[in-house]
Design a protein around this motif. Structure first.
Motif, short mmCIF file in Angstrom:
data_model
loop_
_atom_site.label_atom_id
_atom_site.label_comp_id
_atom_site.label_asym_id
_atom_site.label_seq_id
_atom_site.Cartn_x
_atom_site.Cartn_y
_atom_site.Cartn_z
N GLY A 1 0.82 -1.20 0.00
CA GLY A 1 0.00 0.00 0.00
C GLY A 1 0.86 1.25 0.00
O GLY A 1 1.90 1.29 0.67
N VAL A 2 0.45 2.25 -0.78
CA VAL A 2 1.16 3.52 -0.81
C VAL A 2 0.25 4.58 -0.22
O VAL A 2 -0.89 4.73 -0.64
N ILE A 3 0.76 5.29 0.79
CA ILE A 3 -0.04 6.31 1.47
C ILE A 3 0.41 7.69 1.02
O ILE A 3 1.54 8.11 1.26
N ALA A 4 -0.49 8.39 0.32
CA ALA A 4 -0.19 9.73 -0.19
C ALA A 4 -1.32 10.67 0.21
O ALA A 4 -1.81 11.46 -0.59
N VAL A 5 -1.73 10.55 1.47
CA VAL A 5 -2.81 11.38 2.01
C VAL A 5 -2.22 12.40 2.98
O VAL A 5 -1.06 12.27 3.37
N PRO A 6 -2.99 13.40 3.39
CA PRO A 6 -2.48 14.37 4.36
C PRO A 6 -2.12 13.69 5.68
O PRO A 6 -2.74 12.69 6.05
N GLY A 7 -1.15 14.26 6.38
CA GLY A 7 -0.65 13.69 7.63
C GLY A 7 -1.70 13.19 8.61
O GLY A 7 -1.61 12.04 9.04
N PRO A 8 -2.68 14.01 8.93
CA PRO A 8 -3.63 13.59 9.97
C PRO A 8 -4.41 12.33 9.61
O PRO A 8 -4.87 11.61 10.48
N ALA A 9 -4.56 12.03 8.32
CA ALA A 9 -5.34 10.85 7.92
C ALA A 9 -4.48 9.60 7.81
O ALA A 9 -5.00 8.48 7.70
N ALA A 10 -3.15 9.77 7.84
CA ALA A 10 -2.26 8.66 7.47
C ALA A 10 -2.37 7.44 8.37
O ALA A 10 -2.47 6.31 7.88
N GLN A 11 -2.35 7.64 9.69
CA GLN A 11 -2.35 6.48 10.58
C GLN A 11 -3.63 5.66 10.43
O GLN A 11 -3.59 4.42 10.42
N GLN A 12 -4.74 6.35 10.26
CA GLN A 12 -6.01 5.63 10.12
C GLN A 12 -6.03 4.82 8.82
O GLN A 12 -6.44 3.66 8.80
N VAL A 13 -5.57 5.43 7.74
CA VAL A 13 -5.49 4.72 6.46
C VAL A 13 -4.56 3.52 6.61
O VAL A 13 -4.87 2.42 6.14
N CYS A 14 -3.46 3.73 7.27
CA CYS A 14 -2.49 2.65 7.51
C CYS A 14 -3.14 1.49 8.24
O CYS A 14 -3.02 0.33 7.82
N ASP A 15 -3.85 1.78 9.33
CA ASP A 15 -4.51 0.73 10.11
C ASP A 15 -5.49 -0.06 9.24
O ASP A 15 -5.54 -1.29 9.31
N ARG A 16 -6.23 0.66 8.42
CA ARG A 16 -7.24 -0.03 7.59
C ARG A 16 -6.57 -0.88 6.51
O ARG A 16 -7.04 -1.98 6.21
N LEU A 17 -5.51 -0.37 5.92
CA LEU A 17 -4.78 -1.16 4.92
C LEU A 17 -4.30 -2.47 5.54
O LEU A 17 -4.47 -3.55 4.95
N ILE A 18 -3.72 -2.37 6.72
CA ILE A 18 -3.16 -3.56 7.37
C ILE A 18 -4.27 -4.54 7.75
O ILE A 18 -4.16 -5.75 7.51
N ALA A 19 -5.36 -4.01 8.28
CA ALA A 19 -6.49 -4.87 8.66
C ALA A 19 -7.01 -5.63 7.44
O ALA A 19 -7.47 -6.77 7.54
N ALA A 20 -6.92 -4.98 6.27
CA ALA A 20 -7.45 -5.61 5.05
C ALA A 20 -6.46 -6.59 4.41
O ALA A 20 -6.82 -7.30 3.48
N GLY A 21 -5.22 -6.60 4.88
CA GLY A 21 -4.29 -7.60 4.36
C GLY A 21 -2.97 -7.08 3.81
O GLY A 21 -2.12 -7.86 3.39
N VAL A 22 -2.79 -5.76 3.79
CA VAL A 22 -1.52 -5.20 3.30
C VAL A 22 -0.42 -5.45 4.32
O VAL A 22 -0.65 -5.32 5.52
N THR A 23 0.78 -5.83 3.85
CA THR A 23 1.87 -6.11 4.78
C THR A 23 3.12 -5.28 4.51
O THR A 23 4.12 -5.43 5.19
N SER A 24 3.07 -4.41 3.49
CA SER A 24 4.18 -3.49 3.23
C SER A 24 3.60 -2.13 2.87
O SER A 24 2.66 -2.05 2.07
#
Lengths: 230, 230
Positions: free
Chosen positions: B159-182
């Motif tokens: 997963g590549v995160i190119a969102v504003p800072g405040p949204a990043a951790q939440q997007v990260c958590d959701r990516l990982i929960a869905a199966g992303v591992t890098s």
DNA sequence: AAGTGTGAATTGATTCACAGCC
DNA sequence: GGCTGTGAATCAATTCACACTT
């Protein structure tokens, strides 16, 4: 590169390890965030967590700047912000020219972290005449032919290269000839520069490939029997 | 992190130092360029120059993969390309999801180095409903609400995160929960992830600040008298 | 009691220099 | 003769553990 004679007067700043320099910006940003949420004092443990490192490393890093903490208490947030900013050279104003106004160049021009942190974008440059005159983030686009004039009149010392790979070295040479001494390169080619010029390469493809390597190792670990058979 | 039990079968790939892994993509690209200009064989000296490193380092790096050179001759370009690609995991296909379709997300989607190098962009995700349905580089934009479904149906692991800072951790958590591992993170915040997930942070602000530090040192060296007085 | 600052120990990366092979 | 591959030596970064300060 390592045979630069060490000026004894500059001993303290000279002595900061490169790995520490690379982390100071992260600490600086973490401190700014803490300061904005009203925190006045942090322990090395808390700041380390906010910055994503461990606390002995943080303390060792800060010790290279001087003794800015208080034993038994921690670090004064505002004071430490200032000391790091001074060490990094953020208390002065750096003129930056961005070459290449594609999506990446636009993303950089609009990046919030530049303005207001000591970096001022004084020019955007592109080879495409259709883009000249356009404004991006309030900065007008200049034609590539006027690169040297722009660098000289603005006294820019930092150049950002966001052009296609084949054009990068030539742009680099021209930036340096015009007076730029630090370059941030997003083109996927290793730039050749004279001594005294600093370059940092940021390479999106390389980052993904490093992730792929680790991803592959995880996959191998998950199915050892299959991996052995391949 | 260092207490991971070492699987003896994986000993060779396990043993590749992280610093070497980070340079292999650079060698790989330099070799591709040499191959395209018709070069069939390179010495460590020539390849090192093309990659921007010194030759002992290159030889040591390659020695971690195996003995793929010929003494007195050099390395076969095509063979070495293949060996490095295999080691990096580029011979297989990695599904990548990009979250955030601002200028940076667009720049990434259009980046030529991804497709055709083992990386396939299977989805673009944005929080703005106005962008949903739009196509960027041939890939349709999906709404953030469908993030999990997209990751699962495409079996994306990067997963590549190119969102504003405040949204990043939440997007990260959701990516990982869905199966992303890098995760490749462009947001200026250090992400917190569970063990087993790899993150690489690419931080434009940090890079500029490192340059500013060196720029300041040059300025100090140029005017020692003034610097001492300040 | 809490938490910084730092020598000492360890781990990791780079460079050296040359033995070994084509 | 030329160039790889690699142990040995060096240099840099990280971690440890504790003396010292408030």
């Amino acid at each position: 590169m390592s045979r630069r004679p060490v000026d004894p007067r500059a001993a303290r700043s000279r002595g900061i390890p490169e790995a520490t320099v690379a982390r100071l910006p992260v600490y600086h940003r973490a401190l700014l965030a803490l300061g904005e949420s009203g925190v006045r004092t942090v322990s090395s443990e808390e700041l380390a967590t906010a910055a994503g490192v461990n606390s002995p490393k943080l303390r060792k890093d800060l010790s290279h700047l001087g003794s800015y903490g208080t034993r038994g208490v921690g670090y004064d947030v505002d004071y430490l912000i200032y000391q790091i900013a001074r060490e990094l050279g953020l208390t002065q104003d750096w003129a930056v020219v961005i070459v290449g106004v594609g999506n990446l160049g636009r993303a950089l021009a609009n990046y919030g972290g530049f303005a207001g942190r000591g970096f001022r974008i004084v020019g955007l440059v592109d080879a495409d005449p259709a883009r000249v005159g356009e404004q991006v983030a309030g900065v007008p686009v200049t034609h590539l032919g006027r690169l040297e004039g722009l660098v000289q009149s603005t006294r820019a010392t930092i150049g950002v290269i966001a052009v296609p790979g084949p054009a990068a070295q030539q742009v680099c040479d021209r930036l340096i000839a015009a007076g730029v001494t630090s370059i941030l390169n997003f083109a996927p080619v290793p730039l050749v520069v004279p001594a005294g010029v600093d370059v940092r390469e940021v390479d999106l493809g390389v980052e993904l490939q490093i992730l792929a390597f680790h991803e592959q190792r995880k996959a191998d670990a998950a199915v050892p029997a299959l991996a052995a058979g391949r």
